[in-house]
Structures are given as structure tokens and as C-alpha cells.
Design an enzyme around this catalytic site. Structure first.
Site, short mmCIF file in Angstrom:
data_model
loop_
_atom_site.label_atom_id
_atom_site.label_comp_id
_atom_site.label_asym_id
_atom_site.label_seq_id
_atom_site.Cartn_x
_atom_site.Cartn_y
_atom_site.Cartn_z
N PHE A 1 -10.18 0.07 -0.29
CA PHE A 1 -9.91 -0.68 0.93
C PHE A 1 -10.52 -2.08 0.81
O PHE A 1 -11.72 -2.23 0.61
CB PHE A 1 -10.48 0.05 2.15
CG PHE A 1 -9.99 -0.53 3.44
CD1 PHE A 1 -8.71 -0.25 3.90
CD2 PHE A 1 -10.79 -1.39 4.18
CE1 PHE A 1 -8.24 -0.81 5.08
CE2 PHE A 1 -10.31 -1.95 5.36
CZ PHE A 1 -9.05 -1.65 5.80
N ASP B 1 0.85 -1.19 0.00
CA ASP B 1 0.00 0.00 0.00
C ASP B 1 0.88 1.24 0.00
O ASP B 1 1.39 1.65 -1.04
CB ASP B 1 -0.96 -0.08 1.21
CG ASP B 1 -1.95 1.06 1.26
OD1 ASP B 1 -2.20 1.69 0.21
OD2 ASP B 1 -2.47 1.35 2.35
P1 IMP Z 1 1.54 0.10 4.24
O1 IMP Z 1 2.53 0.12 5.35
O2 IMP Z 1 0.80 1.38 4.10
O3 IMP Z 1 2.10 -0.38 2.91
O4 IMP Z 1 0.39 -0.88 4.64
C1 IMP Z 1 0.62 -2.20 4.80
C2 IMP Z 1 -0.33 -2.79 5.77
O5 IMP Z 1 -1.53 -2.03 5.91
C3 IMP Z 1 -0.73 -4.14 5.26
O6 IMP Z 1 0.11 -5.10 5.78
C4 IMP Z 1 -2.14 -4.26 5.75
O7 IMP Z 1 -2.15 -4.83 7.03
C5 IMP Z 1 -2.65 -2.85 5.84
N1 IMP Z 1 -3.46 -2.48 4.67
C6 IMP Z 1 -3.12 -1.72 3.62
N2 IMP Z 1 -4.12 -1.62 2.73
C7 IMP Z 1 -5.13 -2.36 3.23
C8 IMP Z 1 -6.45 -2.67 2.77
O8 IMP Z 1 -6.93 -2.27 1.69
N3 IMP Z 1 -7.18 -3.46 3.58
C9 IMP Z 1 -6.74 -3.95 4.77
N4 IMP Z 1 -5.51 -3.69 5.23
C10 IMP Z 1 -4.71 -2.89 4.47
#
Ligand code: IMP
Ligand code: MG
Length: 180
Positions: free
Chosen positions: A153, A103
């Protein structure tokens, strides 16, 4: 039923498992004869790890790190806390980091930095989902990608909203009224 909270199903269980088989074939080919360790991230990555490890038919170890970013919200805070390190020695090993979703990139950046401290021979990343974003906090090269999805999401197959929906077998878009 958890399923009723979904606005749309993006990937069914069958589609996910079929894609995991394809990823596993690539991984087997690229890591044949190498000392491979799959490292997944708690808690969202464990469902993917459980299916992937059984599909990868070459010898390998697996381990888990703990990282936590989201609270009960749908946007990442940019703050990631490491809650657990690996226990398998990674020195000289080929590490494949297994994550549910790429993400903002913060979690993968922090975990990859942690793994590098253990002096592995290599670290590559395998993410089941790759979210399309105009801008990310950290651009990280992801070698193995399950599916690309729009910037929505999603829940299911390990992914949660407020610790719920991880046990859904499919991946879907949550109805906005659930979190608004
Ligand atoms: P990042 O650190 O922003 O890349 O987010 C990574 C973490 O956020 C992932 O391991 C997920 O646990 C959570 N995450 C990111 N996007 C989503 C989503 O669309 N649904 C649920 N969890 C998410
Ligand atoms: Mg989460």
C-alpha cells in the site's frame, strides 16, 4: 511531518518527474496530429495529470471523471461509483486515460466502459504505478506504465490513505501501524 509516516520512499519527486518526461515523449510521438484528450480520474489521478499535461507538448484537451472505490481501508471493495462524467465531447477523439495506480483493475474497467459510451476513436491507458498482483479482478491492458511496484500500500503524489498524504511529493510505503 507526513514523511515520518512512511516506512520507505519508493520514488522521489525527481524520479517521478523524470519518468513523466519519458512517458510524455512517447505520448507526443504516438499522438502527433491526432485529436488527443487526456482523461484523469478523481481524485488520485489529478496530481499525475497536472504534471503530465504540462509535459506533453502537443495540443490536447484534458478532462476528469469521478470514480470512487476505496473507503478508509487499504483493500478495494470491488465496488466503484461514478460520481462525475466528462464534459469535453469525446466522439471521434483519441482518449488517453490517466490513472495513479492499476491495482485490482475495477476502477479502470468501470471508467473505460464509461468512456466507450462516448464513442471515442480510441482509448488507451496510462498508469503511473502498476501493482504486481497474483490475481486481479479485471486484467486491463495498460499501454503506458510509469513504474511497477510490489503489492504494497503506497501513498503520496495523489494517492491517499483516508484522504491523507495526497500532497506528498514522493511516493512511499505507509508504516503498517498507521492503518492497523
Ligand atoms: P482498483 O479499482 O482496485 O484498481 O483501485 C484503484 C484505486 O484504488 C486507485 O485509483 C487508488 O485510488 C486506489 N488504490 C489502489 N491501490 C492503492 C494504494 O496502494 N494506495 C492508495 N490508493 C490505492
Ligand atoms: Mg484512493
Amino acid at each position: 511531518m507526513l514523511q515520518n509516516d512512511l516506512q520507505e520512499t519508493l520514488f522521489t519527486e525527481e524520479q517521478i518527474l523524470r519518468r513523466i518526461q519519458e512517458l510524455a515523449r512517447e505520448i507526443e510521438k504516438n499522438y502527433k496530429g491526432k485529436n488527443l484528450v487526456l482523461v484523469s480520474i478523481l481524485k488520485g489521478g489529478v496530481v499525475f495529470l497536472a504534471d503530465l499535461t504540462r509535459e506533453v507538448r502537443i495540443p490536447h484537451a484534458y478532462d476528469l471523471v469521478g470514480a470512487s472505490s476505496y473507503g478508509a481501508q487499504i483493500y478495494s471493495t470491488g465496488q466503484v461509483i461514478i460520481t462525475k462524467d466528462v464534459t469535453v465531447p469525446l466522439k471521434g477523439k483519441h482518449v488517453l486515460l490517466i490513472e495513479d495506480i492499476y491495482d485490482s483493475g475495477t476502477t479502470l474497467k468501470v471508467v473505460k466502459d464509461l468512456l466507450d459510451v462516448h464513442s471515442p476513436a480510441s482509448v488507451e491507458i496510462c498508469a503511473l504505478l502498476w501493482k504486481e498482483k497474483k490475481k486481479r479482478r479485471h486484467e486491463i491492458p495498460i499501454k503506458y506504465i510509469g513504474f511497477k511496484i510490489p503489492d504494497v500500500f503506497v501513498v503520496g503524489y495523489g494517492l491517499d490513505y483516508n484522504e491523507k498524504y495526497r500532497n506528498l511529493r514522493c511516493i512511499g510505503v505507509l508504516k503498517p501501524e498507521i492503518y492497523s
